[in-house]
Scaffold this motif. Structure first.
Motif, PDB file in Angstrom:
ATOM      1  N   ARG A  45       0.837  -1.205   0.000  1.00  0.00           N
ATOM      2  CA  ARG A  45       0.000   0.000   0.000  1.00  0.00           C
ATOM      3  C   ARG A  45       0.868   1.249   0.000  1.00  0.00           C
ATOM      4  NH1 ARG A  45      -3.440  -1.735   5.101  1.00  0.00           N
ATOM      5  NH2 ARG A  45      -3.150  -3.920   4.586  1.00  0.00           N
ATOM      6  N   VAL A  46       0.471   2.234  -0.751  1.00  0.00           N
ATOM      7  CA  VAL A  46       1.254   3.448  -0.922  1.00  0.00           C
ATOM      8  C   VAL A  46       1.434   4.200   0.405  1.00  0.00           C
ATOM      9  CG1 VAL A  46      -0.715   4.929  -1.557  1.00  0.00           C
ATOM     10  CG2 VAL A  46       1.564   5.434  -2.444  1.00  0.00           C
ATOM     11  N   ASN A  47       2.655   4.698   0.622  1.00  0.00           N
ATOM     12  CA  ASN A  47       3.014   5.517   1.796  1.00  0.00           C
ATOM     13  C   ASN A  47       2.651   4.876   3.135  1.00  0.00           C
ATOM     14  OD1 ASN A  47       4.124   7.645   0.248  1.00  0.00           O
ATOM     15  ND2 ASN A  47       2.069   8.423  -0.134  1.00  0.00           N
ATOM     16  N   THR A  48       2.984   3.591   3.299  1.00  0.00           N
ATOM     17  CA  THR A  48       2.678   2.906   4.557  1.00  0.00           C
ATOM     18  C   THR A  48       3.891   2.166   5.086  1.00  0.00           C
ATOM     19  OG1 THR A  48       1.928   0.904   3.414  1.00  0.00           O
ATOM     20  CG2 THR A  48       0.240   2.523   3.984  1.00  0.00           C
ATOM     21  N   ASN A  49       3.869   1.937   6.405  1.00  0.00           N
ATOM     22  CA  ASN A  49       4.793   1.039   7.084  1.00  0.00           C
ATOM     23  C   ASN A  49       3.967  -0.097   7.655  1.00  0.00           C
ATOM     24  OD1 ASN A  49       6.810   2.892   6.588  1.00  0.00           O
ATOM     25  ND2 ASN A  49       6.938   3.611   8.687  1.00  0.00           N
ATOM     26  N   GLN A  50       4.423  -1.336   7.488  1.00  0.00           N
ATOM     27  CA  GLN A  50       3.752  -2.494   8.068  1.00  0.00           C
ATOM     28  C   GLN A  50       4.765  -3.208   8.950  1.00  0.00           C
ATOM     29  OE1 GLN A  50       2.536  -3.887   4.063  1.00  0.00           O
ATOM     30  NE2 GLN A  50       0.459  -4.013   4.907  1.00  0.00           N
ATOM     31  N   ASP A  51       4.476  -3.283  10.262  1.00  0.00           N
ATOM     32  CA  ASP A  51       5.400  -3.847  11.245  1.00  0.00           C
ATOM     33  C   ASP A  51       4.977  -5.237  11.681  1.00  0.00           C
ATOM     34  OD1 ASP A  51       6.769  -1.485  11.145  1.00  0.00           O
ATOM     35  OD2 ASP A  51       6.142  -0.764  13.109  1.00  0.00           O
ATOM     36  N   ALA A  52       5.980  -6.116  11.857  1.00  0.00           N
ATOM     37  CA  ALA A  52       5.761  -7.464  12.380  1.00  0.00           C
ATOM     38  C   ALA A  52       6.818  -7.728  13.444  1.00  0.00           C
ATOM     39  CB  ALA A  52       5.856  -8.499  11.269  1.00  0.00           C
ATOM     40  N   MET A 135      16.298  -5.732  27.930  1.00  0.00           N
ATOM     41  CA  MET A 135      15.512  -6.544  26.997  1.00  0.00           C
ATOM     42  C   MET A 135      15.448  -5.834  25.652  1.00  0.00           C
ATOM     43  SD  MET A 135      12.250  -7.711  29.194  1.00  0.00           S
ATOM     44  CE  MET A 135      12.438  -8.396  30.820  1.00  0.00           C
ATOM     45  N   LEU A 136      15.294  -6.647  24.594  1.00  0.00           N
ATOM     46  CA  LEU A 136      15.227  -6.104  23.235  1.00  0.00           C
ATOM     47  C   LEU A 136      14.002  -6.624  22.509  1.00  0.00           C
ATOM     48  CD1 LEU A 136      18.954  -6.685  22.206  1.00  0.00           C
ATOM     49  CD2 LEU A 136      17.937  -4.548  23.039  1.00  0.00           C
ATOM     50  N   ARG A 137      13.564  -5.846  21.535  1.00  0.00           N
ATOM     51  CA  ARG A 137      12.499  -6.273  20.617  1.00  0.00           C
ATOM     52  C   ARG A 137      13.066  -6.174  19.208  1.00  0.00           C
ATOM     53  NH1 ARG A 137       7.333  -2.624  20.607  1.00  0.00           N
ATOM     54  NH2 ARG A 137       8.928  -1.101  20.008  1.00  0.00           N
ATOM     55  N   VAL A 138      12.789  -7.186  18.384  1.00  0.00           N
ATOM     56  CA  VAL A 138      13.206  -7.184  16.977  1.00  0.00           C
ATOM     57  C   VAL A 138      11.938  -7.150  16.115  1.00  0.00           C
ATOM     58  CG1 VAL A 138      14.500  -8.398  15.176  1.00  0.00           C
ATOM     59  CG2 VAL A 138      15.277  -8.513  17.561  1.00  0.00           C
ATOM     60  N   THR A 139      11.901  -6.195  15.182  1.00  0.00           N
ATOM     61  CA  THR A 139      10.729  -5.987  14.337  1.00  0.00           C
ATOM     62  C   THR A 139      11.143  -5.973  12.872  1.00  0.00           C
ATOM     63  OG1 THR A 139       9.716  -4.614  16.058  1.00  0.00           O
ATOM     64  CG2 THR A 139       8.808  -4.401  13.852  1.00  0.00           C
ATOM     65  N   VAL A 140      10.340  -6.623  12.027  1.00  0.00           N
ATOM     66  CA  VAL A 140      10.505  -6.532  10.580  1.00  0.00           C
ATOM     67  C   VAL A 140       9.483  -5.508  10.097  1.00  0.00           C
ATOM     68  CG1 VAL A 140      10.327  -7.735   8.370  1.00  0.00           C
ATOM     69  CG2 VAL A 140      11.318  -8.899  10.356  1.00  0.00           C
ATOM     70  N   ARG A 141       9.959  -4.500   9.352  1.00  0.00           N
ATOM     71  CA  ARG A 141       9.098  -3.413   8.870  1.00  0.00           C
ATOM     72  C   ARG A 141       9.170  -3.337   7.352  1.00  0.00           C
ATOM     73  NH1 ARG A 141       9.920   2.218  11.569  1.00  0.00           N
ATOM     74  NH2 ARG A 141       8.436   1.259  12.998  1.00  0.00           N
ATOM     75  N   TRP A 142       7.996  -3.375   6.709  1.00  0.00           N
ATOM     76  CA  TRP A 142       7.908  -3.123   5.279  1.00  0.00           C
ATOM     77  C   TRP A 142       7.602  -1.641   5.100  1.00  0.00           C
ATOM     78  CZ3 TRP A 142       9.178  -5.537   0.984  1.00  0.00           C
ATOM     79  CH2 TRP A 142       8.759  -4.986  -0.230  1.00  0.00           C
ATOM     80  N   VAL A 143       8.384  -0.959   4.276  1.00  0.00           N
ATOM     81  CA  VAL A 143       8.195   0.463   4.005  1.00  0.00           C
ATOM     82  C   VAL A 143       7.865   0.614   2.528  1.00  0.00           C
ATOM     83  CG1 VAL A 143       9.235   2.759   4.040  1.00  0.00           C
ATOM     84  CG2 VAL A 143       9.860   1.081   5.797  1.00  0.00           C
ATOM     85  N   GLN A 144       6.644   1.057   2.248  1.00  0.00           N
ATOM     86  CA  GLN A 144       6.244   1.291   0.868  1.00  0.00           C
ATOM     87  C   GLN A 144       6.166   2.794   0.663  1.00  0.00           C
ATOM     88  OE1 GLN A 144       5.637  -1.296  -1.454  1.00  0.00           O
ATOM     89  NE2 GLN A 144       5.859   0.411  -2.852  1.00  0.00           N
ATOM     90  N   GLY A 145       6.910   3.307  -0.277  1.00  0.00           N
ATOM     91  CA  GLY A 145       6.956   4.743  -0.534  1.00  0.00           C
ATOM     92  C   GLY A 145       5.790   5.226  -1.365  1.00  0.00           C
ATOM     93  N   ALA A 146       6.059   6.194  -2.202  1.00  0.00           N
ATOM     94  CA  ALA A 146       5.021   6.878  -2.972  1.00  0.00           C
ATOM     95  C   ALA A 146       4.477   6.059  -4.140  1.00  0.00           C
ATOM     96  CB  ALA A 146       5.554   8.206  -3.486  1.00  0.00           C
ATOM     97  N   THR A 147       5.137   4.954  -4.488  1.00  0.00           N
ATOM     98  CA  THR A 147       4.675   4.117  -5.596  1.00  0.00           C
ATOM     99  C   THR A 147       4.032   2.857  -5.048  1.00  0.00           C
ATOM    100  OG1 THR A 147       6.489   4.924  -6.973  1.00  0.00           O
ATOM    101  CG2 THR A 147       5.358   2.922  -7.707  1.00  0.00           C
ATOM    102  N   ALA A 148       2.753   2.668  -5.336  1.00  0.00           N
ATOM    103  CA  ALA A 148       2.032   1.480  -4.862  1.00  0.00           C
ATOM    104  C   ALA A 148       2.465   0.248  -5.654  1.00  0.00           C
ATOM    105  CB  ALA A 148       0.530   1.677  -5.003  1.00  0.00           C
TER     106      ALA A 148
END
Length: 166
Positions: A45-52, A135-148
């Motif tokens: 999706r355009v201009n979004t971050n999705q975290d896991a 303690m630590l947290r590790v997250t995978v983040r998808w970064v979708q810029g201006a192009t969908a």
């Protein structure tokens, strides 16, 4: 010959404050397998971050320094402006509120794989900046810029932490 189990952190330890039993002690530090090769899929999706979040409550209380190690096993053709990041944050999980993750305001390490410049297979490392909390947290983040994206965006990652005790 020593065999290392590659079960992910949450599979071995669960989402609880970790103890020393979850890491593999070597000559100079601890190897903590966070995630074996795992496939991720995003809709782009355009201009979004999705975290896991892939590990929460990794015990780092004995560490004075550490390195984030990320393997890019495979990826498809990502849309322009796409990238995947692996972030490490200082966190605390306390017994009186076990459902709350107290997290630092910004990550202490980030590794990024960017569309157009990173190809599989690849290995990237990042030194965790001080101070390293208990303690630590590790997250995978998808970064979708201006192009969908016009199709599903996929990536296969493996993640480890290497901590050096005092």
């Amino acid at each position: 010959m020593t065999m290392i189990a590659r079960a992910g952190f949450d599979n071995v330890m669960g989402r609880v404050p970790a103890t020393f039993g979850g890491s593999l002690r070597g000559a100079g530090g601890y190897l903590v397998p966070i995630l074996a090769k795992t496939d991720f899929s995003y809709d782009g999706r355009v201009n979004t971050n999705q975290d896991a979040p892939v590990a929460v409550g990794v015990d780092s209380s004995a560490w004075v320094s550490a390195v984030l190690v990320v393997r890019l096993h495979a990826k498809n053709s990502w849309a322009t402006s796409a990238q995947v990041q692996v972030l490490v944050d200082n966190v605390m999980i306390v017994p009186e509120e076990p459902d709350v993750v107290f997290a630092s305001a910004s990550p202490i390490a980030t590794v990024s794989f960017v569309q157009g410049s990173d190809n599989a297979p690849a290995l990237k490392l990042a030194v965790l900046s001080a101070p390293i909390g208990p303690m630590l947290r590790v997250t995978v983040r998808w970064v979708q810029g201006a192009t969908a994206a016009t199709a599903t965006q996929t990536v296969s990652l493996g993640i480890d932490l290497v901590g050096r005790p005092a």
